[in-house]
Design a protein around this motif. Structure first.
Motif, PDB file in Angstrom:
ATOM      1  N   LEU A 158      10.507   4.816   9.317  1.00 60.92           N
ATOM      2  CA  LEU A 158       9.404   4.254   8.551  1.00 60.92           C
ATOM      3  C   LEU A 158       8.512   5.389   8.058  1.00 60.92           C
ATOM      4  O   LEU A 158       7.828   6.045   8.849  1.00 60.92           O
ATOM      5  N   ALA A 159       8.529   5.636   6.755  1.00 61.86           N
ATOM      6  CA  ALA A 159       7.686   6.654   6.134  1.00 61.86           C
ATOM      7  C   ALA A 159       6.632   5.927   5.307  1.00 61.86           C
ATOM      8  O   ALA A 159       6.896   5.498   4.178  1.00 61.86           O
ATOM      9  N   CYS A 160       5.441   5.771   5.876  1.00 63.18           N
ATOM     10  CA  CYS A 160       4.425   4.927   5.248  1.00 63.18           C
ATOM     11  C   CYS A 160       3.053   5.276   5.807  1.00 63.18           C
ATOM     12  O   CYS A 160       2.907   6.215   6.576  1.00 63.18           O
ATOM     13  N   HIS A 161       2.050   4.512   5.425  1.00 62.43           N
ATOM     14  CA  HIS A 161       0.720   4.633   6.001  1.00 62.43           C
ATOM     15  C   HIS A 161       0.663   3.896   7.338  1.00 62.43           C
ATOM     16  O   HIS A 161       1.357   2.897   7.543  1.00 62.43           O
ATOM     17  N   ALA A 162      -0.203   4.389   8.233  1.00 63.60           N
ATOM     18  CA  ALA A 162      -0.548   3.663   9.450  1.00 63.60           C
ATOM     19  C   ALA A 162      -1.979   4.029   9.803  1.00 63.60           C
ATOM     20  O   ALA A 162      -2.465   5.104   9.435  1.00 63.60           O
ATOM     21  N   ASP A 163      -2.673   3.136  10.498  1.00 64.24           N
ATOM     22  CA  ASP A 163      -4.039   3.446  10.894  1.00 64.24           C
ATOM     23  C   ASP A 163      -4.454   2.618  12.095  1.00 64.24           C
ATOM     24  O   ASP A 163      -3.742   1.710  12.533  1.00 64.24           O
ATOM     25  N   VAL A 164      -5.619   2.975  12.649  1.00 62.99           N
ATOM     26  CA  VAL A 164      -6.291   2.211  13.699  1.00 62.99           C
ATOM     27  C   VAL A 164      -7.690   1.916  13.165  1.00 62.99           C
ATOM     28  O   VAL A 164      -8.527   2.814  13.091  1.00 62.99           O
ATOM     29  N   PRO A 165      -7.975   0.690  12.728  1.00 61.43           N
ATOM     30  CA  PRO A 165      -9.259   0.381  12.108  1.00 61.43           C
ATOM     31  C   PRO A 165     -10.441   0.676  13.027  1.00 61.43           C
ATOM     32  O   PRO A 165     -10.340   0.562  14.254  1.00 61.43           O
ATOM     33  N   ARG A 166     -11.550   1.068  12.439  1.00 65.50           N
ATOM     34  CA  ARG A 166     -12.760   1.342  13.215  1.00 65.50           C
ATOM     35  C   ARG A 166     -13.471   0.068  13.659  1.00 65.50           C
ATOM     36  O   ARG A 166     -14.264   0.078  14.578  1.00 65.50           O
ATOM     37  N   ASP A 167     -13.210  -1.032  12.982  1.00 64.87           N
ATOM     38  CA  ASP A 167     -13.837  -2.303  13.316  1.00 64.87           C
ATOM     39  C   ASP A 167     -13.415  -2.724  14.719  1.00 64.87           C
ATOM     40  O   ASP A 167     -12.243  -2.989  14.987  1.00 64.87           O
ATOM     41  N   ALA A 168     -14.371  -2.811  15.644  1.00 64.61           N
ATOM     42  CA  ALA A 168     -14.057  -3.124  17.043  1.00 64.61           C
ATOM     43  C   ALA A 168     -13.407  -4.486  17.196  1.00 64.61           C
ATOM     44  O   ALA A 168     -12.610  -4.706  18.106  1.00 64.61           O
ATOM     45  N   ALA A 169     -13.713  -5.409  16.306  1.00 64.40           N
ATOM     46  CA  ALA A 169     -13.149  -6.753  16.413  1.00 64.40           C
ATOM     47  C   ALA A 169     -11.692  -6.800  15.984  1.00 64.40           C
ATOM     48  O   ALA A 169     -10.985  -7.757  16.290  1.00 64.40           O
ATOM     49  N   ALA A 170     -11.243  -5.775  15.261  1.00 64.47           N
ATOM     50  CA  ALA A 170      -9.880  -5.799  14.743  1.00 64.47           C
ATOM     51  C   ALA A 170      -9.136  -4.508  15.064  1.00 64.47           C
ATOM     52  O   ALA A 170      -8.221  -4.129  14.355  1.00 64.47           O
ATOM     53  N   ARG A 171      -9.535  -3.837  16.146  1.00 64.01           N
ATOM     54  CA  ARG A 171      -8.949  -2.528  16.429  1.00 64.01           C
ATOM     55  C   ARG A 171      -7.541  -2.677  16.982  1.00 64.01           C
ATOM     56  O   ARG A 171      -7.333  -2.984  18.148  1.00 64.01           O
ATOM     57  N   THR A 172      -6.579  -2.480  16.143  1.00 62.86           N
ATOM     58  CA  THR A 172      -5.179  -2.541  16.535  1.00 62.86           C
ATOM     59  C   THR A 172      -4.404  -1.578  15.655  1.00 62.86           C
ATOM     60  O   THR A 172      -4.705  -1.439  14.477  1.00 62.86           O
ATOM     61  N   ALA A 173      -3.449  -0.915  16.228  1.00 64.81           N
ATOM     62  CA  ALA A 173      -2.627  -0.006  15.440  1.00 64.81           C
ATOM     63  C   ALA A 173      -1.733  -0.814  14.512  1.00 64.81           C
ATOM     64  O   ALA A 173      -1.166  -1.824  14.915  1.00 64.81           O
ATOM     65  N   ARG A 174      -1.591  -0.359  13.276  1.00 62.91           N
ATOM     66  CA  ARG A 174      -0.830  -1.144  12.312  1.00 62.91           C
ATOM     67  C   ARG A 174      -0.187  -0.244  11.264  1.00 62.91           C
ATOM     68  O   ARG A 174      -0.721   0.798  10.894  1.00 62.91           O
ATOM     69  N   LEU A 175       0.989  -0.673  10.810  1.00 63.99           N
ATOM     70  CA  LEU A 175       1.680  -0.044   9.694  1.00 63.99           C
ATOM     71  C   LEU A 175       1.272  -0.730   8.407  1.00 63.99           C
ATOM     72  O   LEU A 175       1.132  -1.958   8.373  1.00 63.99           O
ATOM     73  N   HIS A 176       1.109   0.040   7.346  1.00 63.80           N
ATOM     74  CA  HIS A 176       0.828  -0.533   6.029  1.00 63.80           C
ATOM     75  C   HIS A 176       2.132  -0.573   5.243  1.00 63.80           C
ATOM     76  O   HIS A 176       2.696   0.471   4.898  1.00 63.80           O
ATOM     77  N   LEU A 177       2.594  -1.773   4.968  1.00 61.90           N
ATOM     78  CA  LEU A 177       3.830  -1.973   4.241  1.00 61.90           C
ATOM     79  C   LEU A 177       3.528  -2.637   2.905  1.00 61.90           C
ATOM     80  O   LEU A 177       2.359  -2.835   2.557  1.00 61.90           O
ATOM     81  N   ALA A 178       4.529  -2.988   2.148  1.00 56.10           N
ATOM     82  CA  ALA A 178       4.309  -3.605   0.844  1.00 56.10           C
ATOM     83  C   ALA A 178       3.709  -4.995   1.020  1.00 56.10           C
ATOM     84  O   ALA A 178       4.304  -5.863   1.642  1.00 56.10           O
ATOM     85  N   GLY A 179       2.496  -5.179   0.507  1.00 49.44           N
ATOM     86  CA  GLY A 179       1.872  -6.498   0.530  1.00 49.44           C
ATOM     87  C   GLY A 179       1.249  -6.913   1.845  1.00 49.44           C
ATOM     88  O   GLY A 179       0.816  -8.060   1.982  1.00 49.44           O
ATOM     89  N   GLY A 180       1.167  -6.023   2.825  1.00 48.81           N
ATOM     90  CA  GLY A 180       0.560  -6.425   4.088  1.00 48.81           C
ATOM     91  C   GLY A 180       0.770  -5.383   5.180  1.00 48.81           C
ATOM     92  O   GLY A 180       1.267  -4.283   4.933  1.00 48.81           O
ATOM     93  N   THR A 181       0.377  -5.736   6.399  1.00 47.58           N
ATOM     94  CA  THR A 181       0.459  -4.822   7.528  1.00 47.58           C
ATOM     95  C   THR A 181       1.320  -5.410   8.637  1.00 47.58           C
ATOM     96  O   THR A 181       1.526  -6.626   8.715  1.00 47.58           O
ATOM     97  N   LEU A 182       1.789  -4.537   9.500  1.00 45.67           N
ATOM     98  CA  LEU A 182       2.544  -4.927  10.687  1.00 45.67           C
ATOM     99  C   LEU A 182       1.840  -4.300  11.878  1.00 45.67           C
ATOM    100  O   LEU A 182       1.787  -3.076  12.008  1.00 45.67           O
TER     101      LEU A 182
END
Length: 275
Positions: free
Chosen positions: A119-143
């Protein structure tokens, strides 16, 4: 604990002759584990056949040209028989690389084992404490990491994956839970992978392309297991006189010598988990 979970222990160093440093990775193969229980579970998993179906996902959001070229190079050199999802310069992709497409491929791994998932893509950990979860950014949404662990809890048959290589930022960083509990790397181990490569910080696109190509070169050309392949690729990055293999595309090979071996951002961010 906390920030210590992001320390690259394989980059521990001591002074060496000539004013340089010698790193731990030059003396040993290092691997990481989120817990002893998960480590024992993964070690007990059966090997996956080398010819098991793979999947390559490259630049699904369309704004990571280096990631797209990296994924296309890996697909052409090592995984021609695998589907390619995402942006492909040749126009031969078999899908855009949506979360549903990736999850659909993973779902099939409960019926037959899968080889390499890259998987060669974006990933992040949001700063928002209510939604802090590691996620991959894929086409049209996140995993998200939780989507993978929840799937593992509710399925009837465990998935089987050989290697998941996450060529994206902060894929071994947790935004929720304890330490490495909900990183994307750990989540893919829970999903059924035997080995995962993940990153501890935002990694530079160009250096990641070289590192990942060399990881898969050592996996395929020399038959190295994933932990050893990552170490060999990192040693290649540390070599100021590095030479690209013949399988590396010319557009990558031309710039291979420009990566600074003393810049830890280019190689030390990636870790190995699993077997």
């Amino acid at each position: 604990m906390g920030h210590l979970a992001a320390v690259p222990w394989h980059a521990a160093r001591r002074p060496a002759p000539g004013g340089r440093y010698r790193y731990a990775v030059q003396d040993a193969v290092l691997s990481y584990a989120a817990s002893a229980r998960l480590f024992c579970e993964v070690v007990a998993r059966e090997p996956v056949p080398r010819d098991a179906p793979g999947l390559v996902v490259g630049n699904p959001t369309g704004d990571l040209p280096h990631a797209g070229r990296e994924a296309a190079a890996l697909h052409a050199a090592f995984y021609r028989g695998a589907p390619y999802l995402g942006r492909h310069e040749s126009g031969t992709s078999s899908g855009t690389g949506t979360p549903a497409q990736v999850l659909g491929w993973l779902r099939l791994r409960g019926l037959s084992p899968g080889g390499v998932l890259h998987l060669a893509c974006h990933a992040d950990v949001p700063r928002d404490a209510a939604a802090r979860t590691a996620r991959l950014h894929l086409a049209g949404g996140t995993l998200a990491a939780e989507q993978l662990t929840e799937r593992a809890q509710h399925r009837n048959r465990p998935g089987r994956l050989g290697l998941v290589s996450l060529a994206a930022c902060t894929t071994h960083v947790s935004g929720r839970g304890y330490d490495e509990a909900f990183t994307l790397s750990t989540a893919f181990l829970v999903e059924g992978a035997r080995s995962v490569l993940g990153s501890l910080w935002p990694v530079p696109d160009a250096a990641t392309s070289y590192l990942m190509f060399m990881v898969h070169h050592y996996l395929n050309a020399e038959g190295a297991r994933p932990a050893v392949a990552l170490r060999l690729a990192q040693l290649w990055m540390l070599d100021p006189d590095r030479r690209p293999p013949a399988s590396m595309p010319p557009e990558l090979a031309r710039q291979a010598g420009t990566v600074d071996p003393d810049d830890l951002r280019g190689w030390a961010g990636f870790t190995h988990l699993g077997q």
